[in-house]
Write a protein that holds these residues in place. Structure first.
Motif, PDB file in Angstrom:
ATOM      1  N   THR A  13       0.832  -1.210   0.000  1.00 26.98           N
ATOM      2  CA  THR A  13       0.000   0.000   0.000  1.00 26.98           C
ATOM      3  C   THR A  13       0.863   1.255   0.000  1.00 26.98           C
ATOM      4  OG1 THR A  13      -0.172   0.229   2.425  1.00 26.98           O
ATOM      5  CG2 THR A  13      -1.740  -1.248   1.329  1.00 26.98           C
ATOM      6  N   GLU A  14       2.099   1.133   0.461  1.00 27.19           N
ATOM      7  CA  GLU A  14       3.028   2.265   0.471  1.00 27.19           C
ATOM      8  C   GLU A  14       4.029   2.181  -0.682  1.00 27.19           C
ATOM      9  OE1 GLU A  14       3.072   3.613   5.058  1.00 27.19           O
ATOM     10  OE2 GLU A  14       4.814   2.481   4.414  1.00 27.19           O
ATOM     11  N   HIS A  15       3.832   1.207  -1.571  1.00 27.34           N
ATOM     12  CA  HIS A  15       4.719   1.009  -2.724  1.00 27.34           C
ATOM     13  C   HIS A  15       6.175   0.855  -2.293  1.00 27.34           C
ATOM     14  CE1 HIS A  15       1.255   2.028  -5.156  1.00 27.34           C
ATOM     15  NE2 HIS A  15       1.119   3.143  -4.490  1.00 27.34           N
ATOM     16  N   SER A  16       6.379   0.101  -1.220  1.00 24.74           N
ATOM     17  CA  SER A  16       7.746  -0.135  -0.744  1.00 24.74           C
ATOM     18  C   SER A  16       7.977  -1.609  -0.425  1.00 24.74           C
ATOM     19  CB  SER A  16       8.033   0.714   0.504  1.00 24.74           C
ATOM     20  OG  SER A  16       7.137   0.390   1.557  1.00 24.74           O
TER      21      SER A  16
ATOM     22  N   SER B 197       8.379   2.041   8.479  1.00 21.05           N
ATOM     23  CA  SER B 197       7.205   1.252   8.092  1.00 21.05           C
ATOM     24  C   SER B 197       6.555   0.519   9.256  1.00 21.05           C
ATOM     25  CB  SER B 197       7.594   0.241   7.002  1.00 21.05           C
ATOM     26  OG  SER B 197       8.138   0.888   5.877  1.00 21.05           O
TER      27      SER B 197
ATOM     28  N   ARG C 229       3.988   2.480  11.409  1.00 25.48           N
ATOM     29  CA  ARG C 229       2.758   2.734  10.643  1.00 25.48           C
ATOM     30  C   ARG C 229       1.960   1.449  10.454  1.00 25.48           C
ATOM     31  NH1 ARG C 229       6.317   6.047   7.592  1.00 25.48           N
ATOM     32  NH2 ARG C 229       6.420   4.531   5.904  1.00 25.48           N
TER      33      ARG C 229
ATOM     34  N   SER D 257      -2.013   0.745  11.464  1.00 24.63           N
ATOM     35  CA  SER D 257      -2.788   0.714  10.223  1.00 24.63           C
ATOM     36  C   SER D 257      -4.125   0.006  10.405  1.00 24.63           C
ATOM     37  CB  SER D 257      -1.995   0.006   9.120  1.00 24.63           C
ATOM     38  OG  SER D 257      -1.884  -1.386   9.406  1.00 24.63           O
TER      39      SER D 257
END
Length: 229
Positions: free
Chosen positions: A123-126, A205, A208, A212
């Motif tokens: 979802t965070e493109h990581s 990350s 968060r 989440s």
């Protein structure tokens, strides 16, 4: 490696094949001599792929590559839209999911924790950070030197090369050390890079992830399942 180090930059063969029906062999040869090597490349007339990949003046910025990847290679997603696969939920207990709050290492030690954390990273493109970390762990378990070389070069192209859309964020000193060791890689060639990516996930990350909707809703569902049994 012979295929990788053919001397031609990625995309050149494809470009030539597209023009094959329009140009004679002599014309194609003239165009090739005019366009390769690139004028910005300082690696010589026919550098190997790793020299070519490491020439920073030949690359787009990381921001542009991430923009293209997110726009064309990945669907934008929202945490609230994600669902944990039912088989995973059935095997997962509330106690195990709650243990992930103790430390980031508890997440990494749990197969289910890694799976859920990867879903969050997407979802965070990581998610390339976790993919790189896991690839390094697999490389360190490899006993065959031939396999070490093969896997190390694949990891390099997938996550270290500045031209890769999945490039991880590491500092220049670590990148230079990897470049100088790539000719004869060991199973621990990426240790410093892996440590930096671990620190990035742990610092940014992981907090968060714990706050989440993905993780909180998972805890709620597991709690409800526990109460029903």
């Amino acid at each position: 490696m012979d295929e990788l180090c053919s001397g031609d930059p990625p995309g050149l063969a494809f470009s030539a094949s597209r023009q094959g029906t329009e140009s004679s062999p002599s014309e194609k040869g003239r165009r090739l001599s005019e366009t390769w090597p690139p004028p910005c490349c300082r690696c010589g007339p026919k550098p190997c792929c790793f020299c070519w990949c490491c020439c920073s003046s030949c690359s787009r910025s990381r921001t542009e590559r991430r923009r293209r990847r997110d726009g064309f290679g990945h669907k934008t997603s929202s945490v609230s839209q994600l669902e944990i696969p039912p088989p995973l939920e059935e095997r997962l207990t509330l106690e195990e999911a709650s243990s992930w709050k103790r430390s980031f290492d508890c997440v990494l030690a749990s197969p289910a924790g890694r799976s859920v954390f990867v879903e969050f990273l997407r979802t965070e493109h990581s998610d390339e950070n976790m993919a790189f970390w896991l690839a390094c762990e697999e490389l360190k378990r490899e006993q065959s030197q031939e396999q070490v070389c093969e896997k190390a070069k694949k990891i390099y192209l997938d996550y270290i090369s500045i031209l890769s859309p999945k490039e991880v964020s590491i500092d220049a000193t670590v990148r230079e050390s990897i470049n100088s060791s790539l000719a004869r890689p060991s199973a621990h060639i990426f240790n410093e890079a892996q440590a930096q990516v671990y620190a990035l996930m742990h610092r940014d990350s992981y907090p968060r992830f714990l706050s989440s909707p993905l993780y909180k809703s998972l805890e709620q569902r597991l709690s409800a399942l526990t109460c029903d049994t």
